[in-house]
Design a protein around this motif. Structure first.
Motif, mmCIF file in Angstrom:
data_model
loop_
_atom_site.group_PDB
_atom_site.id
_atom_site.type_symbol
_atom_site.label_atom_id
_atom_site.label_comp_id
_atom_site.label_asym_id
_atom_site.label_seq_id
_atom_site.Cartn_x
_atom_site.Cartn_y
_atom_site.Cartn_z
ATOM 1 N N TRP A 149 11.355 2.374 -0.157
ATOM 2 C CA TRP A 149 11.593 1.176 -0.964
ATOM 3 C C TRP A 149 10.456 0.897 -1.949
ATOM 4 O O TRP A 149 10.063 -0.243 -2.193
ATOM 5 C CB TRP A 149 11.849 -0.028 -0.054
ATOM 6 N N GLY A 150 9.961 1.967 -2.529
ATOM 7 C CA GLY A 150 8.927 1.846 -3.538
ATOM 8 C C GLY A 150 7.514 2.042 -3.041
ATOM 9 O O GLY A 150 6.571 2.081 -3.831
ATOM 10 N N LEU A 151 7.356 2.190 -1.717
ATOM 11 C CA LEU A 151 6.021 2.325 -1.139
ATOM 12 C C LEU A 151 5.571 3.777 -1.015
ATOM 13 O O LEU A 151 4.415 4.037 -0.705
ATOM 14 C CB LEU A 151 5.971 1.669 0.246
ATOM 15 N N GLY A 152 6.492 4.710 -1.230
ATOM 16 C CA GLY A 152 6.150 6.120 -1.043
ATOM 17 C C GLY A 152 5.227 6.647 -2.125
ATOM 18 O O GLY A 152 5.390 6.338 -3.311
ATOM 19 N N GLU A 153 4.290 7.440 -1.713
ATOM 20 C CA GLU A 153 3.295 7.998 -2.623
ATOM 21 C C GLU A 153 3.794 9.321 -3.194
ATOM 22 O O GLU A 153 4.352 10.147 -2.474
ATOM 23 C CB GLU A 153 1.998 8.217 -1.836
ATOM 24 N N ILE A 193 8.151 11.529 -6.756
ATOM 25 C CA ILE A 193 8.826 12.554 -7.559
ATOM 26 C C ILE A 193 8.397 13.948 -7.119
ATOM 27 O O ILE A 193 9.237 14.816 -6.839
ATOM 28 C CB ILE A 193 8.539 12.332 -9.054
ATOM 29 N N GLU A 194 7.102 14.169 -7.031
ATOM 30 C CA GLU A 194 6.598 15.490 -6.642
ATOM 31 C C GLU A 194 6.988 15.838 -5.213
ATOM 32 O O GLU A 194 7.410 16.960 -4.924
ATOM 33 C CB GLU A 194 5.077 15.535 -6.798
ATOM 34 N N ALA A 195 6.844 14.862 -4.299
ATOM 35 C CA ALA A 195 7.148 15.124 -2.891
ATOM 36 C C ALA A 195 8.622 15.425 -2.687
ATOM 37 O O ALA A 195 8.991 16.321 -1.917
ATOM 38 C CB ALA A 195 6.719 13.941 -2.032
ATOM 39 N N MET A 243 0.850 -1.195 0.000
ATOM 40 C CA MET A 243 0.000 0.000 0.000
ATOM 41 C C MET A 243 0.884 1.243 0.000
ATOM 42 O O MET A 243 1.839 1.341 0.761
ATOM 43 C CB MET A 243 -0.906 0.005 1.240
ATOM 44 N N ALA A 244 0.555 2.183 -0.875
ATOM 45 C CA ALA A 244 1.333 3.423 -0.947
ATOM 46 C C ALA A 244 1.133 4.253 0.307
ATOM 47 O O ALA A 244 0.044 4.300 0.877
ATOM 48 C CB ALA A 244 0.915 4.226 -2.167
ATOM 49 N N GLU A 245 2.225 4.900 0.742
ATOM 50 C CA GLU A 245 2.182 5.731 1.933
ATOM 51 C C GLU A 245 2.619 7.148 1.571
ATOM 52 O O GLU A 245 3.534 7.333 0.776
ATOM 53 C CB GLU A 245 3.128 5.184 3.009
ATOM 54 N N PRO A 246 1.978 8.170 2.153
ATOM 55 C CA PRO A 246 2.445 9.540 1.902
ATOM 56 C C PRO A 246 3.838 9.735 2.490
ATOM 57 O O PRO A 246 4.129 9.262 3.590
ATOM 58 C CB PRO A 246 1.404 10.405 2.611
ATOM 59 N N LEU A 247 4.703 10.387 1.758
ATOM 60 C CA LEU A 247 6.058 10.630 2.246
ATOM 61 C C LEU A 247 6.045 11.746 3.289
ATOM 62 O O LEU A 247 5.237 12.673 3.209
ATOM 63 C CB LEU A 247 6.964 11.004 1.084
#
Length: 264
Positions: free
Chosen positions: A137-141, A144-146, A1-5
């Motif tokens: 490790w690929g889970l961050g939402e 690029i923008e963040a 699941m993607a997580e907000p950075l």
């Protein structure tokens, strides 16, 4: 699941017009980084130029980052070199705030700042796109923008040449901040250690006033809280208030001086 950075607390503070107060930890201890965070400092300065672990030692840097992450404070990392590869490495590990040592020209600064961004000044940046710790490790939402929004790449102004080129340096797009280094500046100007020398003070003021005029965040060393307060009033937004060794020195000497008995 993607997580907000996570957001960058240091950037949030300076972007809102606030002043960030931090401590130089010259023991490079995760325990002290964590403790300083619990005490409420805005950032912990880790100086990899003049000491500390090898900045390429990912495991050591990651442990320092985890200590900061756990208490909601930020690391401010001075790199030992302006090498863009080293900038990218630090950012991929999860450092959000880096600054460069001993720069002399705007071209050096521009190359390093560009290396920390995916998009730069309307063109392609030089940041590497992978799935490192910074991306969870690929889970961050919205990685690029963040990353482009939260990262601060700044530079130390500590050479005569940098002062002479300050207008061009301040014009570098997306420069996060300039940090004035009076001690190395005193060496470069031929007055080593004489940070109160008029020529050194004139150079410091040249940089400070130019940065404020250009609306670029300026940082520096505080020499006691009266000086910190004065600098905050004059436009500094990133301020070092002391160091681990300085705090320990004052405490231990005070304890020894207050001892009433005899010591061998």
């Amino acid at each position: 699941m993607a997580e907000p950075l996570p957001t960058n607390g240091l950037r949030k503070t300076v972007d809102s017009g606030g002043v960030a107060l931090g401590v130089l930890d010259n023991t490079y201890s995760p325990t002290l980084v964590e403790f300083y965070g619990d005490l409420g400092v805005d950032f912990i300065w880790l100086d990899f130029e003049h000491g500390g672990p090898d900045p390429w030692d990912a495991a050591t840097v990651e442990n320092l980052l985890r200590a900061a992450d756990g208490t909601g404070t930020e690391l401010l990392v001075r790199l030992p070199d302006t090498d863009p590869t080293l900038v990218r490495k630090a950012l991929d590990l999860g450092v959000k705030n880096v600054f460069l040592p001993r720069v002399e020209t705007a071209d050096e600064v521009r190359e390093a700042v560009k290396s920390g961004r995916f998009r730069y000044d309307g063109e392609a940046g030089d940041r590497g796109l992978a799935a490192p710790r910074a991306r969870r490790w690929g889970l961050g939402e919205n990685y690029i923008e963040a990353s482009d929004e939260e990262t601060l790449v700044g530079t130390t102004i500590e050479t005569k040449e940098a002062v002479e080129n300050i207008e061009d340096i301040l014009a570098v797009p997306d420069l996060g901040f300039v940090f004035i280094g009076p001690f190395d500046l005193s060496v470069s100007l031929g007055h080593p250690g004489e940070i109160e020398h008029p020529e050194v003070q004139d150079a410091v003021e040249t940089v400070r006033s130019a940065a404020v005029e250009a609306d670029v965040t300026v940082g520096g060393l505080g020499f006691g809280m009266d000086d910190v307060n004065e600098k905050a009033e004059s436009g500094y937004q990133i301020l070092h208030v002391g160091s681990t060794t300085g705090a320990v020195q004052n405490a231990v000497r005070g304890w020894l001086e207050e001892f009433d008995g005899e010591r061998n």
